[in-house]
Design a protein around this motif. Structure first.
Motif, PDB file in Angstrom:
ATOM      1  N   GLU A  35      23.955-115.169  52.086  1.00  0.00           N
ATOM      2  CA  GLU A  35      24.098-115.204  53.310  1.00  0.00           C
ATOM      3  C   GLU A  35      25.302-115.923  53.921  1.00  0.00           C
ATOM      4  OE1 GLU A  35      22.814-112.840  55.242  1.00  0.00           O
ATOM      5  OE2 GLU A  35      20.941-112.227  53.873  1.00  0.00           O
ATOM      6  N   MET A  36      25.562-117.064  53.200  1.00  0.00           N
ATOM      7  CA  MET A  36      26.677-117.982  53.905  1.00  0.00           C
ATOM      8  C   MET A  36      28.252-117.425  53.393  1.00  0.00           C
ATOM      9  SD  MET A  36      25.323-122.083  53.168  1.00  0.00           S
ATOM     10  CE  MET A  36      26.736-122.766  54.085  1.00  0.00           C
ATOM     11  N   ILE A  37      28.107-116.761  52.178  1.00  0.00           N
ATOM     12  CA  ILE A  37      29.418-116.263  51.806  1.00  0.00           C
ATOM     13  C   ILE A  37      29.798-115.165  52.666  1.00  0.00           C
ATOM     14  CG2 ILE A  37      29.942-114.383  49.987  1.00  0.00           C
ATOM     15  CD1 ILE A  37      30.291-116.979  48.892  1.00  0.00           C
ATOM     16  N   ARG A  38      28.788-114.262  53.295  1.00  0.00           N
ATOM     17  CA  ARG A  38      29.326-113.383  54.388  1.00  0.00           C
ATOM     18  C   ARG A  38      29.065-113.433  55.529  1.00  0.00           C
ATOM     19  NH1 ARG A  38      24.802-108.317  52.953  1.00  0.00           N
ATOM     20  NH2 ARG A  38      23.089-109.550  53.881  1.00  0.00           N
ATOM     21  N   LEU A  39      28.786-115.000  55.939  1.00  0.00           N
ATOM     22  CA  LEU A  39      28.762-115.373  57.202  1.00  0.00           C
ATOM     23  C   LEU A  39      29.983-115.202  58.071  1.00  0.00           C
ATOM     24  CD1 LEU A  39      26.089-116.488  58.750  1.00  0.00           C
ATOM     25  CD2 LEU A  39      27.530-118.660  58.809  1.00  0.00           C
ATOM     26  N   LYS A  40      30.008-114.471  59.369  1.00  0.00           N
ATOM     27  CA  LYS A  40      31.340-114.076  60.082  1.00  0.00           C
ATOM     28  C   LYS A  40      31.702-115.211  60.959  1.00  0.00           C
ATOM     29  CE  LYS A  40      30.044-109.231  59.613  1.00  0.00           C
ATOM     30  NZ  LYS A  40      29.439-108.212  60.483  1.00  0.00           N
ATOM     31  N   VAL A  41      31.237-116.709  60.875  1.00  0.00           N
ATOM     32  CA  VAL A  41      31.864-117.664  61.552  1.00  0.00           C
ATOM     33  C   VAL A  41      32.355-118.486  60.456  1.00  0.00           C
ATOM     34  CG1 VAL A  41      30.287-117.277  63.583  1.00  0.00           C
ATOM     35  CG2 VAL A  41      29.373-118.570  61.660  1.00  0.00           C
ATOM     36  N   PRO A  42      33.404-119.491  61.166  1.00  0.00           N
ATOM     37  CA  PRO A  42      33.743-120.453  60.071  1.00  0.00           C
ATOM     38  C   PRO A  42      32.577-121.446  59.786  1.00  0.00           C
ATOM     39  CG  PRO A  42      35.245-120.421  62.153  1.00  0.00           C
ATOM     40  CD  PRO A  42      34.126-119.516  62.268  1.00  0.00           C
ATOM     41  N   ILE A  43      32.791-121.951  58.255  1.00  0.00           N
ATOM     42  CA  ILE A  43      32.036-122.827  57.769  1.00  0.00           C
ATOM     43  C   ILE A  43      32.653-123.922  57.232  1.00  0.00           C
ATOM     44  CG2 ILE A  43      30.128-123.270  56.206  1.00  0.00           C
ATOM     45  CD1 ILE A  43      29.574-120.345  56.160  1.00  0.00           C
TER      46      ILE A  43
ATOM     47  N   LEU B 177      24.176-127.010  47.116  1.00  0.00           N
ATOM     48  CA  LEU B 177      24.738-125.828  47.322  1.00  0.00           C
ATOM     49  C   LEU B 177      24.103-125.042  48.402  1.00  0.00           C
ATOM     50  CD1 LEU B 177      27.391-124.666  45.837  1.00  0.00           C
ATOM     51  CD2 LEU B 177      25.727-123.504  44.159  1.00  0.00           C
ATOM     52  N   GLY B 178      22.640-125.106  48.442  1.00  0.00           N
ATOM     53  CA  GLY B 178      22.164-124.237  49.393  1.00  0.00           C
ATOM     54  C   GLY B 178      22.515-124.291  50.758  1.00  0.00           C
ATOM     55  N   ILE B 179      23.251-125.150  51.282  1.00  0.00           N
ATOM     56  CA  ILE B 179      23.978-125.247  52.505  1.00  0.00           C
ATOM     57  C   ILE B 179      25.614-125.799  52.114  1.00  0.00           C
ATOM     58  CG2 ILE B 179      22.118-125.893  53.717  1.00  0.00           C
ATOM     59  CD1 ILE B 179      23.047-128.581  54.128  1.00  0.00           C
ATOM     60  N   GLY B 180      25.950-125.531  50.975  1.00  0.00           N
ATOM     61  CA  GLY B 180      27.202-126.053  50.916  1.00  0.00           C
ATOM     62  C   GLY B 180      28.617-124.967  50.548  1.00  0.00           C
ATOM     63  N   VAL B 181      28.370-123.655  50.915  1.00  0.00           N
ATOM     64  CA  VAL B 181      29.317-122.670  50.633  1.00  0.00           C
ATOM     65  C   VAL B 181      30.055-122.829  51.921  1.00  0.00           C
ATOM     66  CG1 VAL B 181      29.569-120.282  50.440  1.00  0.00           C
ATOM     67  CG2 VAL B 181      27.629-121.090  49.242  1.00  0.00           C
TER      68      VAL B 181
ATOM     69  N   LEU C 116      37.931-114.145  57.373  1.00  0.00           N
ATOM     70  CA  LEU C 116      37.239-115.254  57.107  1.00  0.00           C
ATOM     71  C   LEU C 116      36.316-114.836  55.937  1.00  0.00           C
ATOM     72  CD1 LEU C 116      35.490-116.777  60.126  1.00  0.00           C
ATOM     73  CD2 LEU C 116      36.959-118.051  58.399  1.00  0.00           C
ATOM     74  N   VAL C 117      35.542-113.884  55.774  1.00  0.00           N
ATOM     75  CA  VAL C 117      34.775-113.413  54.849  1.00  0.00           C
ATOM     76  C   VAL C 117      35.557-113.126  53.595  1.00  0.00           C
ATOM     77  CG1 VAL C 117      32.733-111.733  54.131  1.00  0.00           C
ATOM     78  CG2 VAL C 117      32.925-112.343  56.381  1.00  0.00           C
ATOM     79  N   GLU C 118      36.729-112.537  53.803  1.00  0.00           N
ATOM     80  CA  GLU C 118      37.296-112.068  52.531  1.00  0.00           C
ATOM     81  C   GLU C 118      37.827-113.106  51.888  1.00  0.00           C
ATOM     82  OE1 GLU C 118      40.384-109.465  53.683  1.00  0.00           O
ATOM     83  OE2 GLU C 118      39.044-107.581  53.679  1.00  0.00           O
ATOM     84  N   GLN C 119      38.384-114.209  52.573  1.00  0.00           N
ATOM     85  CA  GLN C 119      38.863-115.403  51.962  1.00  0.00           C
ATOM     86  C   GLN C 119      38.028-116.236  51.270  1.00  0.00           C
ATOM     87  OE1 GLN C 119      41.531-117.833  54.444  1.00  0.00           O
ATOM     88  NE2 GLN C 119      42.760-116.047  55.197  1.00  0.00           N
TER      89      GLN C 119
ATOM     90  N   MET D  77      35.008-115.237  50.053  1.00  0.00           N
ATOM     91  CA  MET D  77      34.664-114.646  48.832  1.00  0.00           C
ATOM     92  C   MET D  77      35.790-114.762  47.768  1.00  0.00           C
ATOM     93  SD  MET D  77      32.921-110.857  50.069  1.00  0.00           S
ATOM     94  CE  MET D  77      31.546-110.998  50.734  1.00  0.00           C
ATOM     95  N   ASP D  78      36.906-114.522  48.169  1.00  0.00           N
ATOM     96  CA  ASP D  78      38.124-114.814  47.175  1.00  0.00           C
ATOM     97  C   ASP D  78      38.271-116.304  46.390  1.00  0.00           C
ATOM     98  OD1 ASP D  78      40.365-113.584  45.775  1.00  0.00           O
ATOM     99  OD2 ASP D  78      41.647-115.132  47.075  1.00  0.00           O
ATOM    100  N   LYS D  79      37.898-117.046  47.609  1.00  0.00           N
ATOM    101  CA  LYS D  79      37.797-118.402  47.268  1.00  0.00           C
ATOM    102  C   LYS D  79      36.935-118.864  45.949  1.00  0.00           C
ATOM    103  CE  LYS D  79      36.789-123.039  49.086  1.00  0.00           C
ATOM    104  NZ  LYS D  79      36.552-123.986  50.099  1.00  0.00           N
ATOM    105  N   TYR D  80      35.530-118.201  46.369  1.00  0.00           N
ATOM    106  CA  TYR D  80      34.465-118.715  45.330  1.00  0.00           C
ATOM    107  C   TYR D  80      34.454-117.764  43.979  1.00  0.00           C
ATOM    108  CZ  TYR D  80      32.449-121.967  48.265  1.00  0.00           C
ATOM    109  OH  TYR D  80      32.417-123.179  49.049  1.00  0.00           O
ATOM    110  N   SER D  81      35.216-116.732  44.187  1.00  0.00           N
ATOM    111  CA  SER D  81      35.352-115.679  42.868  1.00  0.00           C
ATOM    112  C   SER D  81      36.366-116.346  42.022  1.00  0.00           C
ATOM    113  CB  SER D  81      36.042-114.341  43.276  1.00  0.00           C
ATOM    114  OG  SER D  81      35.125-113.720  44.360  1.00  0.00           O
ATOM    115  N   LYS D  82      37.119-117.141  42.516  1.00  0.00           N
ATOM    116  CA  LYS D  82      38.339-117.770  41.394  1.00  0.00           C
ATOM    117  C   LYS D  82      37.757-119.048  40.751  1.00  0.00           C
ATOM    118  CE  LYS D  82      42.346-116.170  44.156  1.00  0.00           C
ATOM    119  NZ  LYS D  82      43.488-116.578  45.019  1.00  0.00           N
ATOM    120  N   MET D  83      36.645-119.538  41.104  1.00  0.00           N
ATOM    121  CA  MET D  83      35.979-120.631  40.501  1.00  0.00           C
ATOM    122  C   MET D  83      35.382-120.268  39.137  1.00  0.00           C
ATOM    123  SD  MET D  83      34.085-122.786  43.565  1.00  0.00           S
ATOM    124  CE  MET D  83      35.194-123.287  45.141  1.00  0.00           C
TER     125      MET D  83
END
Length: 317
Positions: free
Chosen positions: A183-191, A205-209, A301-304, A306-312
């Motif tokens: 859910e955090m990966i696709r949350l529509k507000v800044p984290i 990690l459960g609140i670390g995305v 926000l969501v695209e960036q 997702m892209d950030k964590y996909s590259k890890m």
């Protein structure tokens, strides 16, 4: 002030300085020159110790009993504006996971974090900062509320891990953490995420995305604690120092591996030596991250993120 084993040379010099000052106050002897020499040696000793810390020593500093915990940061950042919210609306309220609304520099945030205790009684009350499934479900409820009202999310990580008890597993510990990540990966507000102490395993990690992930200089973030890693690999806790080095868990390791965005510097000796400076620096990084993210649309926000964590990591298809 409590001293760790590698800080004992500092303690000896500070004791000498105190005695020197007392002699000067209680007699007519001029000890100013001697005090200055001790102060100079004390400053040099501090620099030598704290600028050459091993991974295990940084782990020890992250657990220092005088180190500010999540609620200390929240009180310093928000003052009287913080309103704590409770419960997951399903089972009960988890005291190890705290969350609520607060204002930082005039900007509203939904703030969520793990809270440890200050003494035996409060450590038991807070379950040593180890959240149960209801804690992660409470966190998700608050994040969804923030999304509904367009409020940015700030998470503060400080946990030795999610609670590993039988009852936690029965209530779906793994599912709760996995659901939060999803859910955090696709949350529509800044984290914005800040590791303020220990960042262990899925419990962190459960609140670390986050869109921006920061670590205080003397903290750690890893899939497992050095002690647990040592007990698995060597059947003993005696190799925890080697495990800490091998895990690459320090803030500098994480930055080098591009798993976090920036390191928040701490005062010489650690965050507990100068809390006011630490809180001010953390606030500056939080607002810096928010100002970078607030201009992005929900889709960006969501695209960036997702892209950030996909590259890890490294992988092959």
């Amino acid at each position: 002030m409590e001293y760790l084993d590698f800080e004992l040379p500092i303690k000896e010099l500070e004791d000498q300085l105190d005695k020197c000052q007392i002699i000067g106050q209680e007699s007519n002897v001029d000890v100013s020159a001697t005090c200055k020499q001790i102060e100079k040696k004390l400053e040099e000793t501090k620099k030598n110790i704290y600028k050459n810390l091993t991974a295990w020593q940084r782990v020890q500093l992250s657990r220092h009993p005088s180190r500010p915990y999540t609620m200390d940061h929240i009180r310093a950042l928000c003052g009287d504006t913080f309103l704590e919210l409770f419960g997951d609306r399903s089972f009960k309220d988890d005291k190890a996971m705290v969350g609520g609304l607060g204002k930082i520099d005039g900007q509203s945030f939904m703030i969520i974090g793990q809270q440890k205790g200050y003494n035996t009684k409060t450590r038991q009350y807070r379950n040593f900062g180890m959240a149960n499934p209801e804690g992660y479900r409470k966190a998700l409820r608050l994040m969804k509320m923030a999304e509904k009202f367009g409020i940015p999310v700030l998470t503060l990580l400080d946990t030795p891990g999610a609670y590993p008890g039988l009852e936690a597993e029965e209530r779906g510990q793994g599912e709760a953490i996995a659901r939060n990540i999803f859910e955090m990966i696709r949350l529509k507000v800044p984290i914005i995420t800040v590791v303020v102490g220990e960042g262990a395993s899925g419990g962190a990690l459960g609140i670390g995305v986050g869109d921006r992930v920061y670590m205080l200089e003397n903290t750690w973030y890893s899939v497992i604690s050095p002690e647990s890693c040592s007990s698995i690999l060597w059947r003993s806790w005696e190799y925890k120092e080697q495990a800490a080095e091998a895990l690459k868990l320090t803030s500098y390791d994480m930055k080098k591996l591009k798993l976090i965005d920036e390191i928040i510097p701490e005062p010489l000796g650690g965050a507990h030596y100068d809390r006011a400076t630490t809180f001010k620096t953390v606030q500056q990084y939080i607002m810096k991250g928010f100002n970078e993210l607030k201009m992005l649309s929900e889709t960006e926000l969501v695209e960036q993120r997702m892209d950030k964590y996909s590259k890890m990591g490294e992988f092959k298809e």
